[in-house]
Design a protein around this motif. Structure first.
Motif, PDB file in Angstrom:
ATOM      1  N   ASP A 482      71.424  87.031  69.347  1.00  0.00           N
ATOM      2  CA  ASP A 482      72.030  86.229  70.410  1.00  0.00           C
ATOM      3  C   ASP A 482      73.550  86.300  70.269  1.00  0.00           C
ATOM      4  O   ASP A 482      74.104  85.892  69.237  1.00  0.00           O
ATOM      5  CB  ASP A 482      71.569  84.770  70.314  1.00  0.00           C
ATOM      6  CG  ASP A 482      70.079  84.626  70.599  1.00  0.00           C
ATOM      7  OD1 ASP A 482      69.581  85.369  71.453  1.00  0.00           O
ATOM      8  OD2 ASP A 482      69.434  83.786  69.944  1.00  0.00           O
ATOM      9  N   VAL A 483      74.218  86.816  71.281  1.00  0.00           N
ATOM     10  CA  VAL A 483      75.676  86.967  71.236  1.00  0.00           C
ATOM     11  C   VAL A 483      76.284  86.431  72.526  1.00  0.00           C
ATOM     12  O   VAL A 483      75.599  86.281  73.543  1.00  0.00           O
ATOM     13  CB  VAL A 483      76.076  88.452  71.054  1.00  0.00           C
ATOM     14  CG1 VAL A 483      75.629  88.973  69.707  1.00  0.00           C
ATOM     15  CG2 VAL A 483      75.499  89.315  72.179  1.00  0.00           C
ATOM     16  N   GLU A 484      77.563  86.147  72.464  1.00  0.00           N
ATOM     17  CA  GLU A 484      78.287  85.703  73.652  1.00  0.00           C
ATOM     18  C   GLU A 484      78.749  86.929  74.437  1.00  0.00           C
ATOM     19  O   GLU A 484      79.325  87.856  73.864  1.00  0.00           O
ATOM     20  CB  GLU A 484      79.494  84.855  73.250  1.00  0.00           C
ATOM     21  CG  GLU A 484      79.142  83.508  72.663  1.00  0.00           C
ATOM     22  CD  GLU A 484      78.429  82.611  73.666  1.00  0.00           C
ATOM     23  OE1 GLU A 484      78.784  82.664  74.864  1.00  0.00           O
ATOM     24  OE2 GLU A 484      77.515  81.876  73.258  1.00  0.00           O
ATOM     25  N   PRO A 485      78.511  86.958  75.755  1.00  0.00           N
ATOM     26  CA  PRO A 485      78.971  88.097  76.556  1.00  0.00           C
ATOM     27  C   PRO A 485      80.495  88.174  76.591  1.00  0.00           C
ATOM     28  O   PRO A 485      81.179  87.150  76.520  1.00  0.00           O
ATOM     29  CB  PRO A 485      78.395  87.819  77.951  1.00  0.00           C
ATOM     30  CG  PRO A 485      78.102  86.360  77.975  1.00  0.00           C
ATOM     31  CD  PRO A 485      77.800  85.956  76.567  1.00  0.00           C
ATOM     32  N   LEU A 486      81.016  89.393  76.677  1.00  0.00           N
ATOM     33  CA  LEU A 486      82.459  89.615  76.711  1.00  0.00           C
ATOM     34  C   LEU A 486      82.942  89.697  78.155  1.00  0.00           C
ATOM     35  O   LEU A 486      82.223  90.170  79.041  1.00  0.00           O
ATOM     36  CB  LEU A 486      82.811  90.919  75.985  1.00  0.00           C
ATOM     37  CG  LEU A 486      82.385  91.016  74.516  1.00  0.00           C
ATOM     38  CD1 LEU A 486      82.667  92.418  73.983  1.00  0.00           C
ATOM     39  CD2 LEU A 486      83.117  89.988  73.670  1.00  0.00           C
ATOM     40  N   ASN A 487      84.165  89.243  78.369  1.00  0.00           N
ATOM     41  CA  ASN A 487      84.756  89.368  79.706  1.00  0.00           C
ATOM     42  C   ASN A 487      85.086  90.832  80.000  1.00  0.00           C
ATOM     43  O   ASN A 487      85.561  91.550  79.120  1.00  0.00           O
ATOM     44  CB  ASN A 487      86.032  88.533  79.804  1.00  0.00           C
ATOM     45  CG  ASN A 487      85.749  87.041  79.700  1.00  0.00           C
ATOM     46  OD1 ASN A 487      84.729  86.569  80.192  1.00  0.00           O
ATOM     47  ND2 ASN A 487      86.641  86.305  79.053  1.00  0.00           N
ATOM     48  N   SER A 516      79.253  93.639  79.981  1.00  0.00           N
ATOM     49  CA  SER A 516      78.164  92.956  79.274  1.00  0.00           C
ATOM     50  C   SER A 516      76.898  92.868  80.118  1.00  0.00           C
ATOM     51  O   SER A 516      75.825  92.547  79.601  1.00  0.00           O
ATOM     52  CB  SER A 516      78.606  91.540  78.872  1.00  0.00           C
ATOM     53  OG  SER A 516      79.581  91.595  77.862  1.00  0.00           O
ATOM     54  N   ASP A 517      77.009  93.132  81.417  1.00  0.00           N
ATOM     55  CA  ASP A 517      75.833  93.146  82.292  1.00  0.00           C
ATOM     56  C   ASP A 517      75.249  94.542  82.459  1.00  0.00           C
ATOM     57  O   ASP A 517      74.211  94.714  83.106  1.00  0.00           O
ATOM     58  CB  ASP A 517      76.205  92.615  83.685  1.00  0.00           C
ATOM     59  CG  ASP A 517      76.597  91.143  83.645  1.00  0.00           C
ATOM     60  OD1 ASP A 517      76.028  90.435  82.794  1.00  0.00           O
ATOM     61  OD2 ASP A 517      77.456  90.735  84.438  1.00  0.00           O
ATOM     62  N   SER A 518      75.903  95.557  81.897  1.00  0.00           N
ATOM     63  CA  SER A 518      75.497  96.949  82.132  1.00  0.00           C
ATOM     64  C   SER A 518      74.132  97.256  81.517  1.00  0.00           C
ATOM     65  O   SER A 518      73.831  96.843  80.388  1.00  0.00           O
ATOM     66  CB  SER A 518      76.540  97.909  81.554  1.00  0.00           C
ATOM     67  OG  SER A 518      77.728  97.880  82.296  1.00  0.00           O
ATOM     68  N   ARG A 519      73.326  97.972  82.271  1.00  0.00           N
ATOM     69  CA  ARG A 519      72.082  98.565  81.787  1.00  0.00           C
ATOM     70  C   ARG A 519      72.108 100.006  82.293  1.00  0.00           C
ATOM     71  O   ARG A 519      71.484 100.345  83.286  1.00  0.00           O
ATOM     72  CB  ARG A 519      70.856  97.805  82.305  1.00  0.00           C
ATOM     73  CG  ARG A 519      70.730  96.374  81.826  1.00  0.00           C
ATOM     74  CD  ARG A 519      70.489  96.294  80.330  1.00  0.00           C
ATOM     75  NE  ARG A 519      70.321  94.919  79.860  1.00  0.00           N
ATOM     76  CZ  ARG A 519      71.308  94.145  79.434  1.00  0.00           C
ATOM     77  NH1 ARG A 519      72.556  94.610  79.450  1.00  0.00           N
ATOM     78  NH2 ARG A 519      71.092  92.919  78.999  1.00  0.00           N
ATOM     79  N   PRO A 628      75.721  93.095  66.811  1.00  0.00           N
ATOM     80  CA  PRO A 628      76.498  93.789  67.849  1.00  0.00           C
ATOM     81  C   PRO A 628      76.396  93.077  69.193  1.00  0.00           C
ATOM     82  O   PRO A 628      75.373  92.450  69.497  1.00  0.00           O
ATOM     83  CB  PRO A 628      75.841  95.167  67.909  1.00  0.00           C
ATOM     84  CG  PRO A 628      74.436  94.936  67.450  1.00  0.00           C
ATOM     85  CD  PRO A 628      74.529  93.849  66.413  1.00  0.00           C
ATOM     86  N   ASN A 629      77.461  93.165  70.001  1.00  0.00           N
ATOM     87  CA  ASN A 629      77.417  92.587  71.351  1.00  0.00           C
ATOM     88  C   ASN A 629      77.391  93.664  72.430  1.00  0.00           C
ATOM     89  O   ASN A 629      77.502  93.371  73.616  1.00  0.00           O
ATOM     90  CB  ASN A 629      78.580  91.619  71.577  1.00  0.00           C
ATOM     91  CG  ASN A 629      79.922  92.206  71.174  1.00  0.00           C
ATOM     92  OD1 ASN A 629      80.100  93.423  71.149  1.00  0.00           O
ATOM     93  ND2 ASN A 629      80.866  91.336  70.838  1.00  0.00           N
ATOM     94  N   PHE A 630      77.229  94.934  71.997  1.00  0.00           N
ATOM     95  CA  PHE A 630      77.038  96.041  72.942  1.00  0.00           C
ATOM     96  C   PHE A 630      76.190  97.098  72.241  1.00  0.00           C
ATOM     97  O   PHE A 630      76.505  97.510  71.125  1.00  0.00           O
ATOM     98  CB  PHE A 630      78.388  96.642  73.366  1.00  0.00           C
ATOM     99  CG  PHE A 630      78.328  97.410  74.664  1.00  0.00           C
ATOM    100  CD1 PHE A 630      78.781  96.840  75.842  1.00  0.00           C
ATOM    101  CD2 PHE A 630      77.809  98.690  74.724  1.00  0.00           C
ATOM    102  CE1 PHE A 630      78.723  97.529  77.051  1.00  0.00           C
ATOM    103  CE2 PHE A 630      77.739  99.392  75.916  1.00  0.00           C
ATOM    104  CZ  PHE A 630      78.204  98.805  77.088  1.00  0.00           C
ATOM    105  N   PHE A 655      68.824  90.669  76.283  1.00  0.00           N
ATOM    106  CA  PHE A 655      70.050  90.769  75.487  1.00  0.00           C
ATOM    107  C   PHE A 655      71.264  90.362  76.327  1.00  0.00           C
ATOM    108  O   PHE A 655      71.395  90.762  77.487  1.00  0.00           O
ATOM    109  CB  PHE A 655      70.189  92.208  74.980  1.00  0.00           C
ATOM    110  CG  PHE A 655      71.387  92.459  74.125  1.00  0.00           C
ATOM    111  CD1 PHE A 655      71.612  91.726  72.973  1.00  0.00           C
ATOM    112  CD2 PHE A 655      72.302  93.446  74.463  1.00  0.00           C
ATOM    113  CE1 PHE A 655      72.719  91.964  72.179  1.00  0.00           C
ATOM    114  CE2 PHE A 655      73.405  93.701  73.672  1.00  0.00           C
ATOM    115  CZ  PHE A 655      73.614  92.960  72.529  1.00  0.00           C
ATOM    116  N   ASN A 656      72.166  89.565  75.737  1.00  0.00           N
ATOM    117  CA  ASN A 656      73.334  89.061  76.466  1.00  0.00           C
ATOM    118  C   ASN A 656      74.485  90.051  76.543  1.00  0.00           C
ATOM    119  O   ASN A 656      75.466  89.808  77.247  1.00  0.00           O
ATOM    120  CB  ASN A 656      73.851  87.766  75.821  1.00  0.00           C
ATOM    121  CG  ASN A 656      72.897  86.610  76.044  1.00  0.00           C
ATOM    122  OD1 ASN A 656      72.180  86.581  77.050  1.00  0.00           O
ATOM    123  ND2 ASN A 656      72.862  85.681  75.119  1.00  0.00           N
ATOM    124  N   GLY A 657      74.410  91.132  75.788  1.00  0.00           N
ATOM    125  CA  GLY A 657      75.472  92.133  75.801  1.00  0.00           C
ATOM    126  C   GLY A 657      75.109  93.309  76.689  1.00  0.00           C
ATOM    127  O   GLY A 657      74.065  93.343  77.336  1.00  0.00           O
TER     128      GLY A 657
END
Length: 706
Positions: A482-487, A516-519, A628-630, A655-657
Motif C-alpha cells: 500500500d503506497v501513496e500515489p504520486l502527483n 500513478s494511474d497508468s496501466r 515501490p510506488n511504481f 495497486f495505488n501506483g
C-alpha cells in the motif's frame, strides 16, 4: 550516571527516566548477550519507538556501543558471593515483586505527548524477544547454526502391465497409444501423484493444467527420461534444453534433426566422391539410385522449405537463419530447440510453457501450426488463449491425481464446475440421509418393538458408501504494498533516442509518459526493444539523446524477465530476501512471502526445490520489500499458473501506483491494460482498440506472408 545511561541520553535526548530505567534493567539483569544482534533483538524496537525518524543503522550503532560496554564490564567485574544475613519470607518477597511488576506495568499505560511516546506493543514485543532468545539458547546448542536447505530429487514408481510387457519383450507391440498405469510420483518427501493412470491416445493434443508446484513439469521429465515406462518404439522429444551454440547455421541445426535425411545425404556425398575420382563400380551407381529413391520418398527436397517456414514462424528472418547458433541469446536458442522439435515430428512431443519464449506474433503462428499436429502432443501451458486453441483434451492435475476432460480449456472449466456441483449435491444429500437414519437409530435404539428396524437401519448405514467432502482449492491472492500515489508527472521521456555500442539504432525521438494511474502494456516482436525501453525508464541504460524525467519520490519495483534465474537456488525463500534486506525479524520476511502465496513450510524450502511459478512469487516478494510506488514488470507471467495470473491482474488493478508491463499473455493484458504501446521500427506507438486491434494486424501480416 552509568556509561549506558550516557550513551542512551546522548543518542536519544529527552528520553523518559522510566524508559531509561527499563532499558538499563534489561542490560544489567539479562544473563548475557552472545552478540550485538541478540541485543538489537531485545531493545531495538523499543529504541526505535523513542525516535521514529532515526534509521535502523543508527539504532544498530547504539546497540553495538552498549554491547561493547557490557563485554568490558564482564571482563572487569570480580566474582561476588552473596551471603544472607537474615531469614527471607518468600511469601512477602513474592507479594513485593508482584507490586513492583504492577508499578512497572503502570508506567506504560500513562498517556504521554511528544515524540518520545512509547508504543506498548513494541515493548511487549521486546520482552517476548528476550524470552525467545533464552529459549533458543536451550535448543541443544543449535543457536547460530545455518541450516542449509536440502536439495530434493524426483522419483517415480510404476506397476507394469504383464500383457504389454510380454508384447514389448517379443517386439510385437505396435500400438502408438501410451498407457502409464498405477504409478506414483514424488519430489523428495512430497507425494505429487498416487495410484494414478495416464492414457495418451495417438493423434490427440493434451493440455496439462494445475496449480504451481503440483508436479506438471516433473511428470513431463519422468516421461522423457523413461523413468515412467512407455513402449520402446515410441519416439519422445521433450523441449527443455536450449540448443548448444556453435558454428552450425540455424537452418542446418534444424535440418540435421531429420536423421534419415542427414544419413542419406552423407552417403550420397561419399559415393559421388568415389565416382568423381574415377571409380566405375556398377554397385556404386545402383546404390546411388537407391539413395535418390529414398530421398524422394521422404520428400527430402522439401525439407529446407519446411525448416525455413518453421523458423520464420518462430521469428527467425532469412538473415537470422543463416547465422551460426552461437550468435543467438539463450531465448533464441530455446526457439531453435522448439523449431527442431516441430521439424522432427516425434511420436510424442512434450512442451513445457512453449509460449514463454515467444512474442504474440510467434504465439499466434504456433497455435495455428499445432492445430494440425499429426502425432501425440502433451503440453504444459498457463496461457489461457493457447489452451482454448490447441488442445483436444485437458488433463487436470490436482489432489495427487489426474482427471482427463474432452475439449479445450473453456469446455474443461464448464465440465469441471458442473462435476463439482454434482459431487457437492451428492455429498450433501448423503449427509442429510445419514443424519436422518442416525436420528431414527438414536430415537428407537432402546425400544424393543423397533429393534428389528433399528438393526436394519444400522446395516443400511454401514453399507452406505462414505463420500469425502469436496476439497476446495485455496484461492490465490497476491498483494502489492500500500503506497501513496504520486502527483503527475511521474515518468516522462522527451525526444529519447538510443543505440547500442554496436551502432544498432533502437529508438528515435520517443515521447512517453506515465502516472500513478497508468496501466501501460507494451507489446511487439522480440528484438523490437521492449526490454531496452524498460531499462531506459528505470535508469539502467542512458539515452544518447533526449532525457528521462522521474518524480523525486519515485521508488521503482523492477521485475526483470530473467529475475528468477538470479535467485540463489541453494538458499531458503526467507534467506533470499534476508540477503538483500538484512536485520529484520524473520516474521517480517515470512509475512512478505505470505503476501505472494509462499507460506508455512514452503517459505523455509530451498528456492531450487520450488516450481517455476513459486520462484516467480519469491521474486515478487523480494521486489516489494522496498515498497515501490511504481511497478515495471518484464514478462511477469512466465511460469505462473492460470489462477495466479488472474490474481496478478487483480493485484495490479488494486495497486495505488503506476504500472508499465511487458507481456504476451492476452488474458492479463485484457485484465489490466488501459493503454497499449507497440514497439517496432525504432519507435513506440499507442494503438487504438487495444490488444484485439493489434492481434488483427498480426494475423493479417501472417496471412500475407504465407
Amino acid at each position: 550516571m552509568s556509561s549506558s545511561t550516557e550513551i542512551i541520553k546522548r543518542d536519544f535526548p529527552g528520553v523518559d527516566d522510566s524508559v531509561l530505567d527499563y532499558v538499563n534493567g534489561i542490560l544489567e539483569d539479562d544473563d548475557g548477550f552472545n552478540d550485538c544482534d541478540e541485543l538489537y533483538e531485545a531493545i531495538g524496537d523499543l529504541l526505535q519507538g523513542l525516535a521514529f525518524d532515526k534509521p535502523e543503522e543508527s539504532i544498530r550503532q547504539t546497540c553495538e556501543q552498549l554491547f561493547d560496554l557490557i563485554q568490558s564490564k564482564r571482563v572487569d567485574a570480580p566474582t561476588k558471593n552473596k551471603i544472607l544475613n537474615a531469614p527471607i519470607n518468600i511469601a512477602d518477597l513474592a507479594a513485593e515483586m508482584d507490586n513492583v511488576t504492577k508499578d512497572m506495568k503502570s508506567i506504560w499505560v500513562v498517556e504521554r505527548n511528544g515524540p518520545n511516546k512509547v508504543d506498548s506493543k513494541k515493548l511487549e514485543k521486546a520482552e517476548q524477544k528476550i524470552q525467545q532468545k533464552i529459549e533458543k539458547r536451550q535448543e541443544n546448542g543449535k543457536v547460530g547454526q545455518t541450516i542449509v536447505p536440502k536439495q530434493q530429487t524426483a522419483t517415480a514408481s510404476q506397476v507394469i502391465n504383464k500383457k504389454d510387457s510380454k508384447l514389448e519383450s517379443k517386439n510385437q507391440n505396435r500400438s502408438m497409444d501410451i498407457r502409464i498405469e498405477n504409478f506414483d510420483l514424488a519430489f523428495g518427501e512430497k507425494v505429487l501423484l498416487q495410484n494414478s493412470d495416464l492414457t495418451l491416445s495417438y493423434g490427440r493434443r493434451y493440455g496439462l493444467v494445475g496449480r504451481n508446484g503440483l508436479g506438471k513439469t516433473t511428470l513431463l521429465r519422468m516421461i522423457s527420461e523413461k523413468q515412467l515406462k512407455i513402449p520402446e518404439h515410441i519416439s519422445v522429444l521433450h523441449v527443455e534444453q536450449e540448443v548448444t551454440g556453435d558454428d552450425t547455421r540455424a537452418i542446418d541445426s534444424v535440418l540435421e534433426c531429420d536423421i534419415e535425411r542427414t544419413r542419406l545425404l552423407s552417403k550420397e556425398k561419399e559415393i559421388l566422391k568415389l565416382v568423381n575420382s574415377g571409380n566405375s563400380d556398377a554397385k556404386l551407381t545402383s546404390e546411388l539410385s537407391e539413395i535418390y529413391a529414398k530421398l524422394q520418398l521422404i520428400e527430402a527436397d522439401k525439407a529446407i522449405a519446411k525448416a525455413s517456414i518453421i523458423l520464420r514462424g518462430l521469428g527467425f528472418s532469412a538473415d537470422m537463419q543463416e547465422r551460426p547458433t552461437k550468435s543467438f541469446s539463450g531465448g533464441w536458442r530455446m526457439r531453435l530447440a522448439l523449431a527442431r522439435a516441430l521439424f522432427s515430428k516425434p511420436d510424442l512431443l512434450l512442451l513445457d510453457e512453449p509460449t514463454n519464449m515467444l512474442d504474440i506474433k510467434a504465439i499466434i503462428w504456433l497455435e495455428n501450426y499445432l492445430q494440425n499436429w499429426p502425432s501425440t502432443l502433451l503440453v504444459v501451458s498457463h496461457d489461457r488463449n493457447f489452451l482454448e486453441t490447441v488442445p483436444t483434451d485437458i488433463i487436470h492435475l490436482h489432489s495427487q491425481r489426474l482427471d482427463i476432460y474432452k475439449g479445450d480449456y473453456k469446455q474443461f472449466e464448464k465440465t469441471k464446475n458442473e462435476k463439482l456441483k454434482a459431487q457437492r449435491r451428492e455429498y450433501e444429500a448423503q449427509m442429510a440421509q445419514r443424519a436422518h437414519v442416525q436420528e431414527f437409530i438414536d430415537r428407537f435404539r432402546y425400544n424393543a418393538n423397533r429393534a428389528a428396524s433399528v438393526q436394519s437401519k444400522i446395516k443400511m448405514l454401514e453399507k452406505m458408501p462414505e463420500l469425502k467432502p469436496i476439497e476446495k482449492e485455496i484461492e490465490v491472492k497476491l498483494k502489492f504494498p500500500d503506497v501513496e500515489p504520486l502527483n503527475p508527472p511521474v515518468i516522462a521521456m522527451n525526444e529519447v533516442g538510443f543505440a547500442y555500442d554496436s551502432g544498432v539504432r533502437i529508438f528515435d525521438k520517443i515521447n512517453l509518459s506515465g502516472t500513478s494511474d497508468s496501466r501501460i502494456c507494451i507489446v511487439g516482436e522480440n528484438g523490437a526493444g521492449k526490454t531496452t525501453l524498460l531499462r531506459i525508464i528505470i535508469g539502467q541504460l542512458s539515452p544518447q539523446s533526449g532525457n528521462v524525467t522521474l518524480h523525486r519520490g519515485l521508488r521503482v519495483g523492477y521485475f526483470a524477465q530473467h529475475h528468477v534465474d538470479n535467485l540463489d537456488m541453494n538458499k531458503s525463500c526467507v534467506g533470499v530476501i534476508e540477503e538483500d534486506f538484512p536485520g529484520k525479524p524473520q516474521e517480517e520476511y515470512r509475512r512478505q512471502l505470505g503476501s505472494f502465496g509462499i507460506s508455512g513450510p514452503l517459505a523455509l524450502q530451498s528456492v531450487g526445490s520450488l516450481s517455476g511459478g513459486q520462484k516467480s512469487r519469491v521474486a515478487f516478494a523480494k521486489m516489494c520489500m522496498a515498497e515501490p510506488n511504481f511497478l515495471v514488470l518484464d514478462e511477469p507471467t512466465n511460469h505462473l499458473d492460470l489462477e495466479t495470473i488472474d490474481a496478478l491482474g487483480i493485484a495490479i488493478n488494486k495497486f495505488n501506483g503506476g504500472v508499465i508491463l511487458v507481456s504476451h499473455d492476452e488474458r492479463l493484458i485484457k485484465l489490466v491494460c488501459k493503454e497499449l504501446w507497440v514497439c517496432g521500427n525504432k519507435t513506440v506507438q499507442s494503438v487504438e482498440g487495444g490488444i484485439e486491434e493489434y492481434k488483427k494486424a498480426v494475423l493479417r501480416e501472417i496471412e500475407s506472408s504465407v
